[in-house]
Design a protein around this motif. Structure first.
Motif, PDB file in Angstrom:
ATOM      1  N   SER B 282       0.834  -1.204   0.000  1.00  0.00           N
ATOM      2  CA  SER B 282       0.000   0.000   0.000  1.00  0.00           C
ATOM      3  C   SER B 282       0.868   1.254   0.000  1.00  0.00           C
ATOM      4  O   SER B 282       0.624   2.197  -0.762  1.00  0.00           O
ATOM      5  CB  SER B 282      -0.909  -0.023   1.239  1.00  0.00           C
ATOM      6  N   GLU B 283       1.923   1.250   0.813  1.00  0.00           N
ATOM      7  CA  GLU B 283       2.818   2.413   0.888  1.00  0.00           C
ATOM      8  C   GLU B 283       3.465   2.711  -0.458  1.00  0.00           C
ATOM      9  O   GLU B 283       3.658   3.861  -0.841  1.00  0.00           O
ATOM     10  CB  GLU B 283       3.933   2.162   1.921  1.00  0.00           C
ATOM     11  N   ARG B 284       3.816   1.633  -1.191  1.00  0.00           N
ATOM     12  CA  ARG B 284       4.583   1.803  -2.435  1.00  0.00           C
ATOM     13  C   ARG B 284       3.715   1.805  -3.688  1.00  0.00           C
ATOM     14  O   ARG B 284       4.240   1.965  -4.798  1.00  0.00           O
ATOM     15  CB  ARG B 284       5.609   0.660  -2.545  1.00  0.00           C
ATOM     16  N   TRP B 285       2.423   1.570  -3.530  1.00  0.00           N
ATOM     17  CA  TRP B 285       1.500   1.342  -4.647  1.00  0.00           C
ATOM     18  C   TRP B 285       1.700   2.338  -5.806  1.00  0.00           C
ATOM     19  O   TRP B 285       1.811   1.942  -6.963  1.00  0.00           O
ATOM     20  CB  TRP B 285       0.060   1.395  -4.128  1.00  0.00           C
ATOM     21  N   ASP B 286       1.749   3.633  -5.461  1.00  0.00           N
ATOM     22  CA  ASP B 286       1.804   4.659  -6.515  1.00  0.00           C
ATOM     23  C   ASP B 286       3.167   4.748  -7.192  1.00  0.00           C
ATOM     24  O   ASP B 286       3.300   5.378  -8.242  1.00  0.00           O
ATOM     25  CB  ASP B 286       1.441   6.036  -5.932  1.00  0.00           C
ATOM     26  N   SER B 287       4.175   4.132  -6.620  1.00  0.00           N
ATOM     27  CA  SER B 287       5.525   4.260  -7.185  1.00  0.00           C
ATOM     28  C   SER B 287       5.849   3.171  -8.202  1.00  0.00           C
ATOM     29  O   SER B 287       6.848   3.266  -8.928  1.00  0.00           O
ATOM     30  CB  SER B 287       6.566   4.239  -6.055  1.00  0.00           C
ATOM     31  N   PHE B 288       5.013   2.122  -8.259  1.00  0.00           N
ATOM     32  CA  PHE B 288       5.319   1.036  -9.193  1.00  0.00           C
ATOM     33  C   PHE B 288       5.051   1.472 -10.634  1.00  0.00           C
ATOM     34  O   PHE B 288       4.166   2.279 -10.904  1.00  0.00           O
ATOM     35  CB  PHE B 288       4.498  -0.214  -8.853  1.00  0.00           C
ATOM     36  N   GLN B 289       5.843   0.916 -11.536  1.00  0.00           N
ATOM     37  CA  GLN B 289       5.726   1.272 -12.958  1.00  0.00           C
ATOM     38  C   GLN B 289       5.139   0.104 -13.731  1.00  0.00           C
ATOM     39  O   GLN B 289       5.406  -1.055 -13.418  1.00  0.00           O
ATOM     40  CB  GLN B 289       7.117   1.581 -13.546  1.00  0.00           C
ATOM     41  N   LYS B 290       4.359   0.434 -14.739  1.00  0.00           N
ATOM     42  CA  LYS B 290       3.767  -0.570 -15.622  1.00  0.00           C
ATOM     43  C   LYS B 290       4.831  -1.569 -16.093  1.00  0.00           C
ATOM     44  O   LYS B 290       5.923  -1.176 -16.512  1.00  0.00           O
ATOM     45  CB  LYS B 290       3.163   0.150 -16.835  1.00  0.00           C
ATOM     46  N   GLY B 291       4.510  -2.837 -15.981  1.00  0.00           N
ATOM     47  CA  GLY B 291       5.428  -3.868 -16.466  1.00  0.00           C
ATOM     48  C   GLY B 291       6.342  -4.433 -15.393  1.00  0.00           C
ATOM     49  O   GLY B 291       6.973  -5.472 -15.606  1.00  0.00           O
TER      50      GLY B 291
END
Lengths: 312, 312
Positions: B282-291
């Motif tokens: 949840s903390e990192r959710w927005d930082s992940f990149q497509k793929g």
């Protein structure tokens, strides 16, 4: 899926109603009239949900090969250990490496939740021979001097070997099952509680439990029958959660079935939580006749409910 | 299946290592060198696994529509109530009638057990939108003056909405997952225990836990990759159970991956049990990149382990 074998274990000590007469002044007649319970079992000081689970699995081992079990689902709301759960203790005892192992709680309904989880693993092809162990150690958590519910509880365990494919002619077919939470209903989230750090199973709203049990068990039973195009006329036995004989009789009345079709062990075991129905199934296993249909229906605190259709 | 949304909840109170210096004489350097932990959160006196579960579900509700949830699986080994489980409290809070509702424990591994149970319900077509809630209230059960493990534990919760079909472009794909009990290994059934009637999470064989965690998490990670014809070279992040930063680093070394690929929150949250990995997600959710590919791998008392492959 199929129930290939089932076993049960009961602690030796029998506690009669006279114990509660001495303790709380509740007469034998008062208890039996209200609950149907005359006796219940109490685990010895060195017993707990882990030891009783091992004991009941040993009995199942005498009836079936457990060496190829590939899934263990335990259930209890009276845990001895919430980290080393009873499912883990059983895995350790069987010395089977690296198979899915988990313990669950939906209170007294957990037997059917556990079997539904097994159904899911079978559907995923992640397992085909599952061991379900349901064990309650109510006397570890009850308040025996609580005049509302102290006299209701008993200890016991049962174990079932459930297989994806039929193993023998004596297997019982699990034709279908359903479960549900009913935490929205009545006083669901406060009627029966067990807060381990406070100790004690308490039942502040017994009447609400009674009423909802009498609604949900017949409803779930009819639902599972309907899904399989059957009616109550097709049912040979009903095995309800063993909470109170008056609830069980009420369920039979609502379903329009005679008391001869009721399976009950609460008279001599009390409420053994999620183990009750499975213990009864084990006790009666040899008496069932080919072609008979049994509806197992459960209701538990929280609330939770479920129904399972078995065919011999 | 897909993770559509995830949220986390942390209690406000921050407990620094100085607390344990005062209490037990353990220095900040001693604790951080051995565990990587500088701070952890502690639930307020009126908080417990039920209240934290409701709090984290409220946060998820702000991100996703929960009104059509058709399955709730809760997980904890630090229960506030074993009858009215956290899953039931959440069902009550959402006021969704008659959906399967159950809480599980496989100790710190329960996140993956819960998701595997969801996978089963999806395979059975008995559910398609599942709410998984993982909550630990370690400080309700820990012995803070235990110099072996008192300083390890923190409180927290996370909730995930898992759907059978993709709901949006931002969903994370659960490509595969596996779980296993390892109760046969080492000192599994005595190394970490939580007996509610005795109180206290205790860890009499910390070294055995350490060793088995370092064996099982890389092993499970490689297994799940292999099943999907991938290798460690295809992995962008590894999110191991947040038990000890030295274990996490050891896992990365065994996998031959650099520390930049490690996701870790134990430095400021301690060991939040089965909630730890989900909180980090949840903390990192927005930082992940497509793929990107993430391997979540868990290890818990009992023992239990698991691995899950996620694709953004």
């Amino acid at each position: 899926m199929f129930i290939h074998a089932v076993s049960h274990y009961l602690p030796e000590q029998v506690v009669g109603n006279d114990h509660f007469t001495q303790l709380n002044g509740l007469s034998d007649e008062w208890i039996t009239t209200r609950t149907g319970i005359s006796e219940r079992r109490k685990a010895a000081p060195d017993e707990n949900t882990s030891t009783m689970s091992v004991a009941v699995v040993n009995r199942l081992m005498a009836k079936a090969d457990l060496s190829t079990v590939d899934l263990i689902v335990g259930a209890t709301y009276t845990p001895h250990d919430t980290i080393v759960t009873l499912a883990h203790v059983v895995q350790h005892h069987l010395a089977i490496a690296d198979i899915p192992t988990v313990s669950v709680s939906s209170a007294c309904s957990s037997l059917l939740n556990a079997i539904e989880i097994v159904e899911g693993y079978f559907a995923l092809n992640k397992a085909s021979r599952a061991l379900v162990v349901v064990t309650e150690h109510n006397t570890a958590y009850y308040n025996e001097d609580d005049t509302v519910s102290g006299h209701l509880w008993g200890d016991g365990a049962a174990a079932l070997l459930i297989t994806k494919e039929r193993q023998s002619d004596n297997d019982m077919t699990i034709t279908g099952l359903l479960t549900g939470g009913a935490a929205h209903a009545g006083k669901a989230v406060e009627a029966v509680v067990l807060q381990p750090l406070v100790r004690g199973v308490i039942m502040p709203y017994g009447r609400d439990v009674f009423q909802n049990a009498c609604i949900y068990m017949p409803k779930a039973s009819l639902q599972i029958l309907e899904r399989h195009n059957l009616t109550v006329a097709d049912v040979d036995y009903v095995l309800p959660h063993q909470a109170n004989l008056r609830i069980s009789r009420n369920v039979m009345q609502t379903l329009g079935l005679p008391e001869e079709k009721l399976i009950s062990n609460i008279q001599y075991l009390g409420n053994t939580g999620c183990a009750g129905c499975a213990i009864a199934l084990s006790e009666r296993w040899d008496s069932f006749q080919k072609g008979q249909r049994i509806v197992v229906t459960v209701f538990g605190g929280g609330y939770s409910y479920g129904a399972m259709l078995l065919e011999v």
